[in-house]
Design a protein around this motif. Structure first.
Motif, short mmCIF file in Angstrom:
data_model
loop_
_atom_site.label_atom_id
_atom_site.label_comp_id
_atom_site.label_asym_id
_atom_site.label_seq_id
_atom_site.Cartn_x
_atom_site.Cartn_y
_atom_site.Cartn_z
N PHE A 699 40.29 12.44 29.19
CA PHE A 699 41.08 14.15 28.41
C PHE A 699 40.64 15.08 28.16
N ALA A 700 41.19 15.50 27.92
CA ALA A 700 40.97 17.44 27.43
C ALA A 700 41.70 17.66 26.40
N TYR A 701 41.23 18.59 25.47
CA TYR A 701 41.90 19.06 24.50
C TYR A 701 41.86 20.78 24.55
N GLN A 702 42.32 20.92 23.66
CA GLN A 702 42.60 22.96 24.00
C GLN A 702 42.72 22.83 22.26
N LEU A 703 41.37 23.96 21.95
CA LEU A 703 41.39 24.06 20.27
C LEU A 703 42.20 25.59 19.71
N ARG A 704 42.86 24.89 19.10
CA ARG A 704 42.88 26.64 18.28
C ARG A 704 42.67 26.26 17.39
N LEU A 705 41.36 27.55 16.89
CA LEU A 705 40.76 27.89 15.22
C LEU A 705 41.37 29.32 14.95
N PRO A 706 41.83 29.23 13.98
CA PRO A 706 42.51 30.50 13.10
C PRO A 706 41.37 31.02 12.85
N PRO A 707 41.44 32.69 12.50
CA PRO A 707 40.35 33.55 12.55
C PRO A 707 39.34 33.01 11.24
N VAL A 708 37.74 33.62 10.99
CA VAL A 708 37.31 32.94 9.73
C VAL A 708 37.99 33.44 8.77
N GLU A 709 38.67 34.55 8.64
CA GLU A 709 38.74 34.77 7.23
C GLU A 709 40.41 34.18 7.24
N ARG A 710 41.29 33.50 7.76
CA ARG A 710 41.86 32.02 7.47
C ARG A 710 41.02 30.60 7.86
N ARG A 711 39.71 31.01 7.77
CA ARG A 711 39.69 29.49 8.28
C ARG A 711 40.08 28.44 7.09
N GLY A 712 39.87 28.85 5.79
CA GLY A 712 40.29 27.58 4.96
C GLY A 712 41.51 27.41 4.68
N GLU A 713 42.20 28.32 5.45
CA GLU A 713 44.34 28.04 4.58
C GLU A 713 44.77 27.38 6.05
N ASP A 714 44.93 28.42 7.00
CA ASP A 714 45.63 28.05 8.22
C ASP A 714 45.26 26.84 9.40
N PRO A 715 45.69 25.79 9.91
CA PRO A 715 45.49 24.77 10.36
C PRO A 715 44.66 24.60 12.00
N VAL A 716 43.81 24.16 12.08
CA VAL A 716 43.35 23.98 13.66
C VAL A 716 43.90 22.74 14.18
N THR A 717 44.41 23.25 15.79
CA THR A 717 45.35 22.62 16.23
C THR A 717 44.78 22.44 17.43
N ALA A 718 44.87 21.56 17.99
CA ALA A 718 44.83 20.17 19.35
C ALA A 718 45.68 19.92 20.55
N HIS A 719 45.91 20.44 21.84
CA HIS A 719 47.01 20.29 22.70
C HIS A 719 45.86 19.60 23.54
N PRO A 720 46.93 19.23 24.16
CA PRO A 720 46.01 18.15 25.44
C PRO A 720 46.29 19.05 26.24
N ALA A 721 45.67 19.29 27.65
CA ALA A 721 45.01 20.20 28.45
C ALA A 721 45.19 19.08 29.46
N LYS A 722 43.92 18.77 30.07
CA LYS A 722 44.02 18.24 31.21
C LYS A 722 43.13 16.16 31.07
N GLU A 723 43.82 15.13 32.22
CA GLU A 723 43.12 13.85 31.81
C GLU A 723 43.20 13.85 33.52
N ILE A 724 41.72 12.98 33.55
CA ILE A 724 40.79 12.97 34.38
C ILE A 724 40.45 11.38 34.25
N GLN A 725 41.16 11.04 35.92
CA GLN A 725 41.16 9.17 36.00
C GLN A 725 40.07 8.84 37.24
N LEU A 726 38.59 8.73 36.67
CA LEU A 726 37.83 8.42 38.41
C LEU A 726 38.82 7.14 38.69
N MET A 727 38.24 7.13 39.95
CA MET A 727 38.55 6.80 41.19
C MET A 727 38.46 5.16 41.01
#
Length: 915
Positions: A699-727
């Motif tokens: 499972f792969a998730y894309q992460l969005r990090l707020p700018p350094v100056e807003r890191r303590g206030e704005d939330p970090v978010t994660a969004h599904p990006a990829k899913e691989i199933q080995l045969m």
């Protein structure tokens, strides 16, 4: 012309292959280099005052020599012959085993199959043939009784080497003259004899007996029968256990030192393992937590005949050295032979090239924990350590069953303890605050004093540490445990009082039909807790259900930690102290994952906590119960991990076969990985999180990090990006992203500290997914298969451990290659090249039946590794031709022999006593 071109291509290919083979020889080379820790099942102890060398023999036939720190030698019998005695002789070492004719291999030692007395085999042989002569001076009341039994002890007269004291098991002692070949004095003790000691002036003999008594006999003069001057039972009038060994040593001013092993009251303290030290008005019973093997005393002076300076005690689980010249007789910290298994080891984590600032801060925190140790240097200084100084500072962190994490200096030959972190203070456990036996109470008799650090009993097995991740650049540490607890800690040079609040991560995500049958979570203390200088917890995540944490990764630059269990994985922001992502990976048919690991070993809690308390209160003998306790814990942990990973002990000749999605633990998270790469398109790189499971899913998730100056206030978010199933649904054990040059991405903050070059973001990145059965490379961001290497198609091997390492060339410092270090379930080590994913070398390392050893293996970043060869010992190995840490020692033995008899220290061939 075509044939000519083919011939040119053939020669060119052959030349390239020869060139590659030469490069491989410069990069790779397998060596088992050194054993760290405490020897498993020690059985004999020896010491040479002149060489300042300590010798330990084991039940498996090993003999290990130790001098000053870094001076180590080892020999091993060809057969598993238990070493029962070790004696130093001029220019050689003698070890007595239960196998006559055994030899030592791969060592400079020689083995004697009989006890050599004065090196005079002819005299000894004559004496052995004529021992019946001693009966002629035995009193008549001995004549009608049973035989004198075995020879229990032999001792040389310290002022007349031509006289020998022979002690018989039934109690009779005889002084035998080697010149006249006759008995000159007999000592008619009536109790079963355990040990004898001839005082330094030659005038008295001390004997210890099976009833807990010892006697003092005057033997000077011409009287053929010695008189008893004193008989004493040190610990009362009730039945006592035997005093197995006695030593008395004089002091320049004042009374002598008296050392007694055993002698405790049988009913009340028969389970104690004690050595009593009596000097003047000071009387202490040193109380050890495992059985005493042997002990000796080191003395001052050029001939080692001066004041007693240190008491060295070998017990079954550790070596303890007591400083006899400092008030209070404190313990001297050991630079080697440290009991790694003070509490059973549950996991390991290695960190290479520690920055000096972090190193010094960890050392400083550890020094504050060691104020109770003696300030005197290590008393054994023999030999010379010729090994070069380590090129870098390396840390080995071990997690333990009692919730502690221990930091070891793994830079060189000696695995030296630096610092101990305890996580138990964060939680409410079943430990009794009054259940502390570290010090005896005022006026207690016997005057017990607890010594040593071996204590395998945990008040709560849920505290056990299962995963560790340390960032060496930021000083952040995260540890995870058996009951789903994840702690985030920060290094602080000052003590701090703070409350640690838990954030719950519900990994089931409301799925119905599942009921957790395992252990409950640990309760967190609500009141503030004072944490000493060192690593201090400031954030806590509690997984629900509280299952064992199976994967853990920290990204200190992004202030994120990700964790996984058999139910799913989560992402936690430890700056804002909240969950970013929780994902359930549980298969609807996987009810086994809801049982909990401790339901299979549910006896651990009772046997370690309740039973131990009951034993301590009832004083029932522990000897049969706790000798192999650490080994059982290690085996239980290995069996648990083996079950989760579906380990196989025997090779399976097969090709890769599809696995059923209904297999147990398919949702168990095996690996977690952070990467800044191209996950959505080929133009924009973004932070991402990757997770691999036991069922072959990625499972792969894309992460969005707020700018350094807003890191303590704005939330970090994660969004599904990829899913691989080995045969073939093989468990995913590793994930790695390679940059445009095919190099692994650097560690967090590594580039910021100028310790790695920036990754290439111009070329295409690749994703390497390592399953138990194959290595598969995908392109990014499209995730299309690029190349693969199958492991199981050849011999049925499965990947158990994998790491990324840099292999430097022995020919030039300017060349090296990255590669994967791999350990299989067959116990074989492989190196796989990057980015080509081709097998380079293969070496046998661990027996495939040794499940515990395979499960405990940890790799370093420079091609070395560690694995447990016993509950108390790490074997260190190297796959790198350049990076090798091994003992390089020299012991110079003088060829001169003193022409006169010197006053006795503890001689190199110490008193021979049957064990």
């Amino acid at each position: 012309p075509m044939e000519f071109l083919s011939l040119i291509c053939l020669f060119r290919r052959h030349g390239q292959e020869s060139q590659r083979e030469r490069i491989k020889q410069e990069l790779y080379g397998f060596n088992k280099t050194v054993e760290h820790g405490f020897p498993h099942q020690p059985s004999a102890l020896g010491f040479s005052p002149s060489l300042q060398l300590l010798a330990i023999g084991t039940r498996s036939g090993a003999i290990k020599l130790y001098g000053g720190p870094g001076v180590e030698f080892m020999g091993l019998h060809d057969e598993n012959a238990a070493v029962t005695q070790v004696h130093f002789l001029p220019h050689q070492v003698s070890g007595c085993s239960t196998h006559v004719g055994s030899t030592l291999s791969h060592s400079p030692f020689t083995l004697a199959t009989e006890i050599i007395f004065f090196g005079d085999m002819a005299k000894l042989s004559y004496y052995k043939k004529n021992t019946n002569n001693c009966y002629f001076i035995v009193p008549e009341d001995y004549g009608g009784r049973r035989s004198l039994e075995h020879v229990e002890s032999l001792q040389e007269n310290p002022v007349n080497p031509r006289q020998v004291l022979i002690g018989y098991g039934r109690g009779l002692m005889v002084i035998w003259d080697l010149d006249s070949q006759s008995a000159v004095t007999h000592i008619p003790a009536t109790q079963q004899l355990e040990s004898v000691w001839w005082t330094e002036d030659g005038g008295h003999v001390l004997s210890s007996h099976s009833d807990g008594s010892y006697c003092r006999w005057k033997v000077a003069g011409d009287d053929p029968q010695s008189e008893q001057e004193k008989s004493e039972v040190p610990y009362g009038h009730f039945p006592c256990k035997a005093i197995s060994k006695i030593i008395q040593l004089p002091t320049e001013q004042g009374p002598p030192f008296l050392f007694l092993s055993g002698g405790m009251p049988r009913a009340s303290y028969g389970d104690r393992h004690c050595i009593s030290v009596i000097h003047s008005k000071t009387h202490v019973a040193l109380d050890f937590t495992s059985r005493i093997i042997d002990f000796f005393v080191i003395r001052d002076g050029p001939y080692h005949t001066g004041e007693p300076s240190a008491l060295v005690v070998l017990v079954e689980e550790e070596l303890v050295v007591i400083d006899l010249q400092t008030e209070g007789w404190p313990v001297i910290q050991t630079p080697y032979l440290v009991p790694l298994h003070c509490s059973a080891i549950t996991c390991s984590h290695h960190v290479s090239a520690i920055p000096l600032k972090l190193w010094e801060r960890v050392l400083s925190a550890g020094a504050l924990q060691n104020t109770h140790y003696s300030k005197k240097p290590w008393p054994m200084t023999g030999g010379q350590n010729l090994a070069p100084d380590p090129p870098q500072r390396d840390l080995l962190l071990t997690g333990h069953e009692d919730g502690t994490v221990r930091f070891w200096d793994a830079s060189g030959v000696c695995l030296y303890p630096m610092y101990k972190l305890s996580t138990a203070g964060v939680f409410l456990t079943d430990s009794d605050p009054n259940d502390n036996l570290n010090q005896g109470t005022e006026g207690e008799w016997p005057p017990f004093r607890k010594v040593g650090c071996f204590d395998p009993y945990s008040d709560d097995p849920r505290l056990g540490i299962q995963k560790i991740h340390l960032c060496k650049y930021s000083g952040y540490l995260t540890v995870a445990g058996t009951a789903g607890q994840i702690l985030v800690l920060e290094l602080n040079d000052e003590a701090a009082e703070q409350t640690v609040e838990a954030t719950v991560a519900d990994l089931l995500q409301g799925q119905e039909g599942f009921r957790w049958k395992g252990h409950t979570r640990l309760e967190v203390r609500e009141e503030p807790v004072t944490f000493p200088p060192g690593f201090q917890p400031f954030a806590l995540v509690q997984c629900q259900p509280p299952a064992v944490v199976t994967a853990l990764t920290l990204h200190s630059e992004w202030k994120l930690v990700t964790f996984g269990t058999s139910h799913g994985f989560g992402l936690y922001d430890y700056q804002q102290k909240n969950n970013v992502l929780v994902r359930c990976t549980l298969n609807p048919s996987d009810q086994l994952a809801m049982e909990g690991p401790l339901s299979r070993v549910k006896s651990i809690k009772k046997s370690l906590r309740q039973s131990f308390r009951r034993i301590r209160r009832s004083r029932v003998s522990l000897r049969k119960h706790h000798v192999n306790n650490a080994a059982k814990l290690q085996q239980a942990n290995a069996r648990l991990e083996a079950e989760l990973a579906e380990m196989e002990l025997a090779p399976v000749q097969r090709k890769i076969e599809p696995r059923s999605p209904d297999d147990s633990f398919t949702g168990l998270v095996r690996t977690l990985y952070f990467a800044d790469t191209f996950i959505s398109d080929s133009s924009h790189n973004t932070p991402s999180l990757w997770a691999g499971t036991n069922g072959g899913s990625v499972f792969a998730y894309q992460l969005r990090l707020p700018p350094v100056e807003r890191r303590g206030e704005d939330p970090v978010t994660a969004h599904p990006a990829k899913e691989i199933q080995l045969m073939h649904r093989a468990p995913v054990v590793g994930i790695l992203v390679l940059d445009g040059h095919g190099s692994p991405l650097p560690e967090p903050l590594e580039v910021a500290h100028d310790l790695a070059r920036s990754p290439d973001m111009q070329g295409s990145h690749s994703l390497l997914v390592i399953s138990e059965e194959q290595f598969k490379v995908f392109t990014l961001p499209k995730v299309s298969a690029k190349m693969k290497l199958k492991l199981t198609a050849i011999d049925g091997s499965r990947v158990r451990r994998v790491g990324v390492a840099w292999f430097g060339s022995t020919r030039t410092d300017d060349y090296g290659e990255s590669g994967l270090t791999v350990l299989t379930n067959q116990g074989d080590l492989h190196v796989v090249s990057l980015p080509g994913v081709k097998l380079q070398v293969q070496y046998p390392c661990i027996r495939r039946e040794d499940v515990s050893g395979i499960a405990s293996c940890v790799f370093t970043k420079h091609g070395q590794g560690f694995y447990l060869i016993s509950p108390s010992e790490f074997e260190r190995f190297s796959l790198s031709a350049r990076c090798v840490v091994e003992p390089r020692s020299l012991v110079e033995v003088s060829s001169e022999t003193p022409s006169t008899t010197l006053p006795r220290a503890l001689p190199d061939g110490a008193s021979v006593e049957r064990r």
